[in-house]
Scaffold this motif. Structure first.
Motif, PDB file in Angstrom:
ATOM      1  N   GLU A   9      32.544  97.402  32.924  1.00 23.76           N
ATOM      2  CA  GLU A   9      33.189  96.238  32.368  1.00 23.76           C
ATOM      3  C   GLU A   9      34.633  96.049  32.596  1.00 23.76           C
ATOM      4  OE1 GLU A   9      34.241  93.687  30.426  1.00 23.76           O
ATOM      5  OE2 GLU A   9      32.534  94.006  29.258  1.00 23.76           O
ATOM      6  N   ASP A  10      35.043  95.027  33.247  1.00 18.87           N
ATOM      7  CA  ASP A  10      36.597  94.891  33.599  1.00 18.87           C
ATOM      8  C   ASP A  10      37.452  94.679  32.433  1.00 18.87           C
ATOM      9  OD1 ASP A  10      35.512  92.371  33.206  1.00 18.87           O
ATOM     10  OD2 ASP A  10      37.127  91.400  34.243  1.00 18.87           O
ATOM     11  N   ASP A  11      36.881  94.313  31.071  1.00 20.93           N
ATOM     12  CA  ASP A  11      37.877  94.348  30.025  1.00 20.93           C
ATOM     13  C   ASP A  11      38.029  95.386  29.243  1.00 20.93           C
ATOM     14  OD1 ASP A  11      38.925  93.811  27.393  1.00 20.93           O
ATOM     15  OD2 ASP A  11      37.908  91.839  27.384  1.00 20.93           O
ATOM     16  N   ALA A  12      39.274  96.022  29.334  1.00 21.38           N
ATOM     17  CA  ALA A  12      39.513  97.486  28.934  1.00 21.38           C
ATOM     18  C   ALA A  12      39.019  97.628  27.240  1.00 21.38           C
ATOM     19  CB  ALA A  12      40.772  97.798  29.004  1.00 21.38           C
ATOM     20  N   ARG A  13      39.339  96.390  26.707  1.00 21.37           N
ATOM     21  CA  ARG A  13      39.071  96.506  25.121  1.00 21.37           C
ATOM     22  C   ARG A  13      37.641  96.320  24.869  1.00 21.37           C
ATOM     23  NH1 ARG A  13      42.371  92.283  21.479  1.00 21.37           N
ATOM     24  NH2 ARG A  13      44.102  93.571  22.235  1.00 21.37           N
ATOM     25  N   ALA A  14      36.963  95.714  25.548  1.00 22.60           N
ATOM     26  CA  ALA A  14      35.494  95.591  25.436  1.00 22.60           C
ATOM     27  C   ALA A  14      34.928  97.087  25.908  1.00 22.60           C
ATOM     28  CB  ALA A  14      34.929  94.306  26.393  1.00 22.60           C
ATOM     29  N   ALA A  15      35.380  97.514  26.894  1.00 20.44           N
ATOM     30  CA  ALA A  15      34.829  99.122  27.317  1.00 20.44           C
ATOM     31  C   ALA A  15      35.008  99.901  26.378  1.00 20.44           C
ATOM     32  CB  ALA A  15      35.425  99.320  28.476  1.00 20.44           C
ATOM     33  N   ALA A  16      36.474  99.889  25.699  1.00 27.03           N
ATOM     34  CA  ALA A  16      36.660 100.750  24.707  1.00 27.03           C
ATOM     35  C   ALA A  16      35.778 100.516  23.215  1.00 27.03           C
ATOM     36  CB  ALA A  16      38.015 100.678  24.110  1.00 27.03           C
ATOM     37  N   THR A  17      35.604  99.348  22.969  1.00 30.04           N
ATOM     38  CA  THR A  17      34.531  99.040  22.045  1.00 30.04           C
ATOM     39  C   THR A  17      33.300  99.579  22.260  1.00 30.04           C
ATOM     40  OG1 THR A  17      35.737  97.069  21.336  1.00 30.04           O
ATOM     41  CG2 THR A  17      33.389  97.350  20.668  1.00 30.04           C
ATOM     42  N   ALA A  20      33.108 103.309  21.728  1.00 27.00           N
ATOM     43  CA  ALA A  20      33.400 103.810  20.468  1.00 27.00           C
ATOM     44  C   ALA A  20      31.908 103.595  19.831  1.00 27.00           C
ATOM     45  CB  ALA A  20      34.398 102.985  19.713  1.00 27.00           C
ATOM     46  N   HIS A  21      31.292 102.484  19.974  1.00 27.59           N
ATOM     47  CA  HIS A  21      29.836 102.449  19.341  1.00 27.59           C
ATOM     48  C   HIS A  21      29.039 103.652  19.831  1.00 27.59           C
ATOM     49  CE1 HIS A  21      31.476  99.003  17.802  1.00 27.59           C
ATOM     50  NE2 HIS A  21      30.911  97.956  18.627  1.00 27.59           N
ATOM     51  N   LEU A  22      28.885 103.883  21.159  1.00 28.60           N
ATOM     52  CA  LEU A  22      28.225 104.921  21.584  1.00 28.60           C
ATOM     53  C   LEU A  22      28.520 106.177  21.060  1.00 28.60           C
ATOM     54  CD1 LEU A  22      27.754 104.484  25.489  1.00 28.60           C
ATOM     55  CD2 LEU A  22      25.834 104.874  23.927  1.00 28.60           C
ATOM     56  N   THR A  23      29.712 106.645  20.716  1.00 28.23           N
ATOM     57  CA  THR A  23      30.025 108.036  20.286  1.00 28.23           C
ATOM     58  C   THR A  23      29.591 108.106  18.906  1.00 28.23           C
ATOM     59  OG1 THR A  23      32.122 108.056  21.830  1.00 28.23           O
ATOM     60  CG2 THR A  23      32.236 109.284  19.824  1.00 28.23           C
ATOM     61  N   ARG A  24      29.916 106.903  18.318  1.00 23.72           N
ATOM     62  CA  ARG A  24      29.607 106.910  16.649  1.00 23.72           C
ATOM     63  C   ARG A  24      27.831 106.872  16.552  1.00 23.72           C
ATOM     64  NH1 ARG A  24      30.653 101.831  12.663  1.00 23.72           N
ATOM     65  NH2 ARG A  24      29.154 102.666  10.973  1.00 23.72           N
ATOM     66  N   TYR A  25      27.315 106.148  17.497  1.00 24.75           N
ATOM     67  CA  TYR A  25      25.713 106.072  17.571  1.00 24.75           C
ATOM     68  C   TYR A  25      25.236 107.633  17.735  1.00 24.75           C
ATOM     69  CZ  TYR A  25      20.943 105.063  18.516  1.00 24.75           C
ATOM     70  OH  TYR A  25      19.511 105.043  18.355  1.00 24.75           O
ATOM     71  N   PHE A  55      25.369  99.856  30.819  1.00 25.72           N
ATOM     72  CA  PHE A  55      25.623  98.776  30.066  1.00 25.72           C
ATOM     73  C   PHE A  55      26.479  97.822  30.925  1.00 25.72           C
ATOM     74  CE2 PHE A  55      25.289 101.815  27.052  1.00 25.72           C
ATOM     75  CZ  PHE A  55      24.541 101.036  25.637  1.00 25.72           C
ATOM     76  N   LEU A  56      26.095  96.673  31.400  1.00 22.71           N
ATOM     77  CA  LEU A  56      26.798  96.001  32.444  1.00 22.71           C
ATOM     78  C   LEU A  56      27.297  94.455  31.961  1.00 22.71           C
ATOM     79  CD1 LEU A  56      27.018  95.892  35.531  1.00 22.71           C
ATOM     80  CD2 LEU A  56      24.466  95.081  35.672  1.00 22.71           C
ATOM     81  N   ASP A  57      28.339  94.039  32.373  1.00 24.43           N
ATOM     82  CA  ASP A  57      29.119  93.133  31.933  1.00 24.43           C
ATOM     83  C   ASP A  57      28.444  91.825  33.073  1.00 24.43           C
ATOM     84  OD1 ASP A  57      30.498  90.866  30.998  1.00 24.43           O
ATOM     85  OD2 ASP A  57      32.447  91.772  32.167  1.00 24.43           O
ATOM     86  N   LYS A 105      29.189  89.469  23.313  1.00 22.24           N
ATOM     87  CA  LYS A 105      30.739  89.843  22.860  1.00 22.24           C
ATOM     88  C   LYS A 105      30.866  88.902  21.780  1.00 22.24           C
ATOM     89  CE  LYS A 105      31.922  91.311  27.428  1.00 22.24           C
ATOM     90  NZ  LYS A 105      33.048  91.237  28.573  1.00 22.24           N
ATOM     91  N   PRO A 106      31.957  89.470  20.652  1.00 27.24           N
ATOM     92  CA  PRO A 106      32.324  90.731  20.614  1.00 27.24           C
ATOM     93  C   PRO A 106      31.024  91.676  20.143  1.00 27.24           C
ATOM     94  CG  PRO A 106      33.239  89.538  18.743  1.00 27.24           C
ATOM     95  CD  PRO A 106      32.502  88.587  19.748  1.00 27.24           C
ATOM     96  N   VAL A 107      30.634  92.837  20.622  1.00 25.44           N
ATOM     97  CA  VAL A 107      29.587  93.637  20.224  1.00 25.44           C
ATOM     98  C   VAL A 107      29.875  94.281  18.759  1.00 25.44           C
ATOM     99  CG1 VAL A 107      27.907  95.271  20.482  1.00 25.44           C
ATOM    100  CG2 VAL A 107      29.042  93.960  22.397  1.00 25.44           C
ATOM    101  N   GLU A 108      29.249  93.738  17.761  1.00 26.60           N
ATOM    102  CA  GLU A 108      29.303  94.515  16.415  1.00 26.60           C
ATOM    103  C   GLU A 108      28.413  95.823  16.424  1.00 26.60           C
ATOM    104  OE1 GLU A 108      31.536  93.589  14.227  1.00 26.60           O
ATOM    105  OE2 GLU A 108      31.873  91.699  15.262  1.00 26.60           O
TER     106      GLU A 108
END
Length: 237
Positions: A9-17, A20-25, A55-57, A105-108
């Motif tokens: 993912e080239d969007d840093a914010r989307a990658a961070a999301t 975070a989702h993977l870590t929480r899951y 996970f591929l943008d 996106k944005p992935v909830e």
């Protein structure tokens, strides 16, 4: 076990999301993830990034995520791909590369967690059925049942795989692969790790594999190897 997740993912914010989702899951379901983030398809395709899920943008600059998936599928038909996209209409194209799922996106988190249930089932099945081998030509995903034996010469591992004209060569440790491959594999010497499913003849001094290769037991490992082969033949492994 720890599952290797690759976020391209080239969007840093989307990658961070997604991270975070993977870590929480992982916390919620008791799973462990090793997460790596790459910013381009070229990095993804350089063959150095083994993964259990990708996970591929789709909208990557240069080589798109869809093009990267098509290239990936030439050597890897089993690793699940989850496309992440701004445009839901691209989803139908994913059937051509056997994509597992799509996230818009944005992935909830609720949607992410729902889709990860299916992904976890696929990853668990793949972890038991395939092995990734990071060769100089790129990571190869090989069905575990097709591995005949692995040998080490100096510091190089040679993977002998049914149906391949020559072995896959990669730097590595035979001891590490013995632990990774599990109980259907048996160490018969310091240099050879065999798939017991491919043993055709057992002799006093060694064995013959399904590809006709004759391998010898080492004195120190012979007793344990013969016991492992007897358990396997008896159906207890």
């Amino acid at each position: 076990m720890t599952y290797r997740a690759l976020i391209v993912e080239d969007d840093a914010r989307a990658a961070a999301t997604l991270r975070a989702h993977l870590t929480r899951y992982g916390r919620e379901v008791g799973a462990s993830f090793s997460i790596e983030v790459l910013g381009s398809a070229l990095e993804f395709l350089d063959g150095r990034h083994a993964a259990d899920i990708v996970f591929l943008d789709i909208g990557l600059p240069g080589v798109s995520g869809m093009e990267a998936a098509q290239i990936m599928r030439q050597t890897d038909e089993v690793t699940p791909i989850v496309f992440v996209t701004d445009l839901a209409q691209y989803a139908v194209r994913g059937y051509a590369v056997d994509a597992l799922d799509f996230m818009v996106k944005p992935v909830e988190y609720a949607d992410f967690a729902l889709r990860m249930g299916r992904a976890m089932r696929v990853m668990t099945r793949n972890a038991n059925a395939t092995v990734s081998i990071p060769t100089a030509d790129g990571t190869r995903i090989v069905p575990m049942r097709d591995i005949v034996y692995v040998e080490i010469l100096r510091h190089d591992l040679y993977w002998h795989v049914a149906g391949m004209t020559g072995p896959l060569r990669v730097r590595g440790s035979l001891t590490a692969e013995e632990a990774r491959l599990g109980e259907r594999f048996c160490r018969i010497s310091a240099s050879h790790l065999i798939n017991m499913q491919h043993v055709r003849v057992v002799r006093g001094s060694g064995i013959t594999m399904s590809d006709g290769t004759e391998l010898s037991f080492s004195r120190s490992r012979k007793k344990a190897a013969l016991e492992a082969l007897a358990r396997f033949a008896g159906g207890s492994v």
